[in-house]
Design an enzyme around this catalytic site. Structure first.
Site, PDB file in Angstrom:
ATOM      1  N   TYR A 143       0.566  -1.548  -0.526  1.00  0.00           N
ATOM      2  CA  TYR A 143       0.265   0.432  -0.167  1.00  0.00           C
ATOM      3  C   TYR A 143       1.413   0.983  -0.101  1.00  0.00           C
ATOM      4  O   TYR A 143       0.778   2.201  -0.895  1.00  0.00           O
ATOM      5  CB  TYR A 143      -1.279  -0.332   1.033  1.00  0.00           C
ATOM      6  CG  TYR A 143      -2.055   0.872   1.542  1.00  0.00           C
ATOM      7  CD1 TYR A 143      -3.149   0.861   0.667  1.00  0.00           C
ATOM      8  CD2 TYR A 143      -1.544   2.460   2.214  1.00  0.00           C
ATOM      9  CE1 TYR A 143      -3.854   2.193   0.586  1.00  0.00           C
ATOM     10  CE2 TYR A 143      -2.537   2.242   2.516  1.00  0.00           C
ATOM     11  CZ  TYR A 143      -3.434   3.157   1.529  1.00  0.00           C
ATOM     12  OH  TYR A 143      -4.498   4.185   1.686  1.00  0.00           O
ATOM     13  N   GLU A 145       3.941   2.269  -1.366  1.00  0.00           N
ATOM     14  CA  GLU A 145       4.614   1.282  -1.846  1.00  0.00           C
ATOM     15  C   GLU A 145       4.385   1.697  -3.109  1.00  0.00           C
ATOM     16  O   GLU A 145       4.971   2.334  -3.587  1.00  0.00           O
ATOM     17  CB  GLU A 145       6.178   0.877  -1.666  1.00  0.00           C
ATOM     18  CG  GLU A 145       7.210   1.059  -0.729  1.00  0.00           C
ATOM     19  CD  GLU A 145       7.922   2.345  -0.733  1.00  0.00           C
ATOM     20  OE1 GLU A 145       8.125   3.131  -1.306  1.00  0.00           O
ATOM     21  OE2 GLU A 145       9.269   1.425  -0.181  1.00  0.00           O
ATOM     22  N   VAL A 186     -11.912   2.825  13.933  1.00  0.00           N
ATOM     23  CA  VAL A 186     -13.164   3.861  14.082  1.00  0.00           C
ATOM     24  C   VAL A 186     -14.651   2.440  14.049  1.00  0.00           C
ATOM     25  O   VAL A 186     -15.005   2.486  14.889  1.00  0.00           O
ATOM     26  CB  VAL A 186     -13.564   4.529  13.348  1.00  0.00           C
ATOM     27  CG1 VAL A 186     -14.870   5.305  13.657  1.00  0.00           C
ATOM     28  CG2 VAL A 186     -12.426   6.232  13.365  1.00  0.00           C
ATOM     29  N   GLY A 203      -1.797  -4.207  20.391  1.00  0.00           N
ATOM     30  CA  GLY A 203      -0.610  -2.730  21.085  1.00  0.00           C
ATOM     31  C   GLY A 203      -0.969  -2.350  22.532  1.00  0.00           C
ATOM     32  O   GLY A 203      -1.742  -3.394  22.548  1.00  0.00           O
ATOM     33  N   ASP A 204      -0.082  -1.511  22.708  1.00  0.00           N
ATOM     34  CA  ASP A 204      -0.510  -1.287  23.894  1.00  0.00           C
ATOM     35  C   ASP A 204      -1.381  -0.166  23.677  1.00  0.00           C
ATOM     36  O   ASP A 204      -2.305   0.677  25.084  1.00  0.00           O
ATOM     37  CB  ASP A 204       0.638  -0.312  25.451  1.00  0.00           C
ATOM     38  CG  ASP A 204       1.240   0.326  24.440  1.00  0.00           C
ATOM     39  OD1 ASP A 204       0.873   1.330  23.345  1.00  0.00           O
ATOM     40  OD2 ASP A 204       2.770   0.491  24.966  1.00  0.00           O
ATOM     41  N   THR A 208      -0.608   7.256  18.273  1.00  0.00           N
ATOM     42  CA  THR A 208      -2.004   8.096  18.329  1.00  0.00           C
ATOM     43  C   THR A 208      -2.324   7.833  16.651  1.00  0.00           C
ATOM     44  O   THR A 208      -1.516   7.293  15.776  1.00  0.00           O
ATOM     45  CB  THR A 208      -1.207   9.543  18.604  1.00  0.00           C
ATOM     46  OG1 THR A 208      -0.493   9.246  17.796  1.00  0.00           O
ATOM     47  CG2 THR A 208      -0.608   9.010  19.213  1.00  0.00           C
TER      48      THR A 208
HETATM   49  P1  NAD Z   1     -12.718   2.243   0.202  1.00  0.00           P
HETATM   50  O1  NAD Z   1     -11.712   0.653   0.301  1.00  0.00           O
HETATM   51  O2  NAD Z   1     -13.768   1.953   1.232  1.00  0.00           O
HETATM   52  O3  NAD Z   1     -12.914   2.324  -1.438  1.00  0.00           O
HETATM   53  C1  NAD Z   1     -12.094   1.956  -2.063  1.00  0.00           C
HETATM   54  C2  NAD Z   1     -12.921   1.877  -3.532  1.00  0.00           C
HETATM   55  O4  NAD Z   1     -12.325   1.590  -4.737  1.00  0.00           O
HETATM   56  C3  NAD Z   1     -13.983   0.521  -3.357  1.00  0.00           C
HETATM   57  O5  NAD Z   1     -15.076   0.472  -4.333  1.00  0.00           O
HETATM   58  C4  NAD Z   1     -13.356  -0.676  -4.193  1.00  0.00           C
HETATM   59  O6  NAD Z   1     -13.946  -1.369  -4.556  1.00  0.00           O
HETATM   60  C5  NAD Z   1     -12.269   0.516  -5.183  1.00  0.00           C
HETATM   61  N1  NAD Z   1     -11.456  -0.529  -5.739  1.00  0.00           N
HETATM   62  C6  NAD Z   1     -10.228  -1.108  -5.452  1.00  0.00           C
HETATM   63  N2  NAD Z   1      -9.326  -1.794  -5.825  1.00  0.00           N
HETATM   64  C7  NAD Z   1     -10.568  -1.515  -7.447  1.00  0.00           C
HETATM   65  C8  NAD Z   1     -10.212  -1.942  -8.801  1.00  0.00           C
HETATM   66  N3  NAD Z   1      -8.797  -2.055  -8.821  1.00  0.00           N
HETATM   67  N4  NAD Z   1     -10.420  -1.657  -9.419  1.00  0.00           N
HETATM   68  C9  NAD Z   1     -11.325  -0.640 -10.116  1.00  0.00           C
HETATM   69  N5  NAD Z   1     -12.143  -0.611  -8.159  1.00  0.00           N
HETATM   70  C10 NAD Z   1     -11.497  -0.910  -7.353  1.00  0.00           C
HETATM   71  O7  NAD Z   1     -11.472   2.910   0.848  1.00  0.00           O
HETATM   72  P2  NAD Z   1     -11.949   4.754   1.294  1.00  0.00           P
HETATM   73  O8  NAD Z   1     -11.630   4.754   2.716  1.00  0.00           O
HETATM   74  O9  NAD Z   1     -12.962   4.902   0.303  1.00  0.00           O
HETATM   75  O10 NAD Z   1     -10.542   5.148   0.387  1.00  0.00           O
HETATM   76  C11 NAD Z   1     -11.172   6.138  -0.835  1.00  0.00           C
HETATM   77  C12 NAD Z   1      -9.014   5.873  -1.406  1.00  0.00           C
HETATM   78  O11 NAD Z   1      -8.728   6.883  -0.356  1.00  0.00           O
HETATM   79  C13 NAD Z   1      -8.465   4.879  -1.661  1.00  0.00           C
HETATM   80  O12 NAD Z   1      -7.334   5.346  -2.800  1.00  0.00           O
HETATM   81  C14 NAD Z   1      -7.419   4.762  -0.412  1.00  0.00           C
HETATM   82  O13 NAD Z   1      -6.184   4.555  -0.172  1.00  0.00           O
HETATM   83  C15 NAD Z   1      -7.271   6.796   0.127  1.00  0.00           C
HETATM   84  N6  NAD Z   1      -7.550   6.606   1.826  1.00  0.00           N
HETATM   85  C16 NAD Z   1      -8.539   6.673   2.102  1.00  0.00           C
HETATM   86  C17 NAD Z   1      -8.166   7.182   3.779  1.00  0.00           C
HETATM   87  C18 NAD Z   1      -8.720   6.555   4.723  1.00  0.00           C
HETATM   88  O14 NAD Z   1      -9.305   6.764   5.994  1.00  0.00           O
HETATM   89  N7  NAD Z   1     -10.558   6.446   4.296  1.00  0.00           N
HETATM   90  C19 NAD Z   1      -7.191   7.582   3.901  1.00  0.00           C
HETATM   91  C20 NAD Z   1      -5.452   7.617   3.136  1.00  0.00           C
HETATM   92  C21 NAD Z   1      -5.878   7.318   1.814  1.00  0.00           C
HETATM   93  N1  UDP Z   2      -5.890  -0.503  15.535  1.00  0.00           N
HETATM   94  C1  UDP Z   2      -6.630  -1.665  17.353  1.00  0.00           C
HETATM   95  N2  UDP Z   2      -7.342  -2.187  16.612  1.00  0.00           N
HETATM   96  C2  UDP Z   2      -8.303  -2.974  15.599  1.00  0.00           C
HETATM   97  C3  UDP Z   2      -7.726  -1.380  14.439  1.00  0.00           C
HETATM   98  C4  UDP Z   2      -6.786  -0.991  14.455  1.00  0.00           C
HETATM   99  O1  UDP Z   2      -6.523  -1.322  17.728  1.00  0.00           O
HETATM  100  O2  UDP Z   2      -8.999  -2.895  15.740  1.00  0.00           O
HETATM  101  C5  UDP Z   2      -5.051  -0.347  15.361  1.00  0.00           C
HETATM  102  C6  UDP Z   2      -3.956   0.049  14.761  1.00  0.00           C
HETATM  103  O3  UDP Z   2      -3.056  -0.705  15.064  1.00  0.00           O
HETATM  104  C7  UDP Z   2      -3.855   1.303  14.059  1.00  0.00           C
HETATM  105  C8  UDP Z   2      -4.260   2.572  14.378  1.00  0.00           C
HETATM  106  O4  UDP Z   2      -5.740   1.228  15.170  1.00  0.00           O
HETATM  107  O5  UDP Z   2      -2.546   1.606  15.311  1.00  0.00           O
HETATM  108  C9  UDP Z   2      -4.849   3.443  13.156  1.00  0.00           C
HETATM  109  O6  UDP Z   2      -5.638   1.776  12.162  1.00  0.00           O
HETATM  110  P1  UDP Z   2      -6.199   1.944  10.942  1.00  0.00           P
HETATM  111  O7  UDP Z   2      -6.267  -0.004  10.449  1.00  0.00           O
HETATM  112  O8  UDP Z   2      -7.618   2.366  11.265  1.00  0.00           O
HETATM  113  O9  UDP Z   2      -5.119   2.539   9.853  1.00  0.00           O
HETATM  114  P2  UDP Z   2      -3.761   2.828   9.962  1.00  0.00           P
HETATM  115  O10 UDP Z   2      -3.452   1.828  10.960  1.00  0.00           O
HETATM  116  O11 UDP Z   2      -3.603   2.598   8.201  1.00  0.00           O
HETATM  117  O12 UDP Z   2      -3.832   4.152  10.177  1.00  0.00           O
END
Ligand code: NAD
Ligand code: UDP
Length: 310
Positions: A143, A145, A186, A203-204, A208
């Site tokens: 993811y 990279e 969440v 973890g603990d 954040t």
């Molecule tokens: P999500 O998983 O709900 O949405 C991703 C969508 O992309 C899904 O509808 C999935 O079916 C579609 N998808 C996945 N692979 C596909 C493919 N090969 N071809 C066509 N569709 C495909 O996630 P999200 O939270 O809505 O995230 C949307 C974008 O925002 C993603 O690129 C994610 O990396 C980026 N992003 C989200 C967060 C967040 O906190 N929500 C944080 C950082 C980056």
């Molecule tokens: N996490 C947790 N319990 C869960 C899911 C996630 O403690 O049931 C922790 C996870 O290890 C990370 C943080 O919550 O430290 C945020 O995780 P999430 O998967 O939401 O996002 P990301 O790690 O990609 O920021």
């Protein structure tokens, strides 16, 4: 405008579809439904300005559009680690095909990048100038990279072909339309609390994250996409920073019930801290988050309450 949203049936994509339709645009929502659901957008199908297309961004696509938002990519660690090779392909080829289309039709193209490009950061909070601390061979690398090379492609298309690009780095965002089994923290905590199950802290619980409510994020997307010159990368996120223990306690207080907090092994390469420096977004886009975590949890809990009740 006619606007293509890849990953439009996902959590963020479905909110963006709604927002752009409300503004009077035509929206083409392209998705392979890996982590997205038709349910997120089915109510939009009666709108003649909305089209839903099943397609995988690892294969080329062609639409006559003015703007492209490239959101296709699973975002939750369990989902992106389920088929990591596919995740890297989706990030790289999805970006390449979006950029190729933008170049052919002269569209402006937007990349949903991520705070994960900073890895496990040694600089806190993270400004856009921080180059990151990313493990290239760990379980999150597909993811992290993938998103980093997608940013590279975006800037090289701009330098080589003059393609109009916009790159946002999204920090943890939450809200309605997340999947109940999405695996992100969440949604996990809320669903566990609603079901009376124990909350699973990895973890603990001292690590954040900074949580942004989805409406704030989408506002930032639209402002960046329509900014006349700013390409990014721009951090969009809420600088309020919480430990996972604090989040668990907040959810338990709001949902009530018998759930307790339990501790489980921390997954590999889990970043210890994360908080956006949003100086750039605030100065250039006039953007500030409006919704606190306390406030944003309310509609999110209500959304999951309805789902859990069935
Ligand atoms: P999500 O998983 O709900 O949405 C991703 C969508 O992309 C899904 O509808 C999935 O079916 C579609 N998808 C996945 N692979 C596909 C493919 N090969 N071809 C066509 N569709 C495909 O996630 P999200 O939270 O809505 O995230 C949307 C974008 O925002 C993603 O690129 C994610 O990396 C980026 N992003 C989200 C967060 C967040 O906190 N929500 C944080 C950082 C980056
Ligand atoms: N996490 C947790 N319990 C869960 C899911 C996630 O403690 O049931 C922790 C996870 O290890 C990370 C943080 O919550 O430290 C945020 O995780 P999430 O998967 O939401 O996002 P990301 O790690 O990609 O920021």
């Amino acid at each position: 405008m006619r606007i293509l949203i890849t990953g439009g049936a996902g959590f963020l994509g479905s909110h963006l579809c709604e927002r752009l339709l409300k503004e009077g645009h035509e929206v083409i929502c392209l998705d392979n439904f890996f982590t997205g659901r038709k349910k997120n957008v089915v109510h939009l199908l009666k709108n003649p300005d909305f089209e839903l297309v099943r397609h995988d961004v690892t294969n080329p696509f062609h639409f006559e559009v003015d703007q492209i938002y490239n959101l296709a990519c699973p975002a939750s660690p369990p989902h992106y680690q389920h088929n990591p090779i596919k995740t890297t392909k989706t990030s790289f080829l999805g970006a390449m095909h979006s950029l190729g289309l933008a170049k052919r039709v002269g569209a402006r193209v937007f990349q949903a990048s991520t705070s994960e490009v900073y890895g496990d950061p040694e600089v806190h909070p993270q400004p856009e100038t921080y180059k990151g601390c990313v493990n290239p061979i760990g379980i999150r690398s597909c993811y992290d990279e993938g998103k980093r090379v997608a940013e590279t492609l975006f800037f090289d298309y701009h330098r080589q072909h003059g393609t109009e690009i916009r790159v946002v780095r999204i920090f943890n965002t939450y809200g309605p339309n997340m999947l109940p089994d999405d695996g992100r923290v969440v949604s996990n905590f809320i669903v566990q609390a609603l079901q009376g199950k124990d909350l699973t802290i990895y973890g603990d619980g001292t690590q954040t994250r900074s949580f942004c409510y989805v409406d704030d994020l989408i506002e930032g997307f639209v402002r960046l996409m329509n900014h006349p010159t700013l390409q990014g990368p721009v951090n969009i996120g809420n600088p309020g920073e919480f430990t996972m223990l604090q989040l668990a306690e907040m959810v338990l207080k709001k949902v009530g019930g018998p759930s307790k907090i339990t501790f489980h092994p921390l997954p590999g390469d889990d970043p210890k801290q994360r908080r956006p420096d949003i100086t750039l977004a605030s100065k250039e886009l006039g953007w500030q988050p409006q919704v606190t975590l306390e406030q944003g949890l309310e509609p999110t809990i209500e959304y999951f309450r309805k789902l859990v009740k069935g």
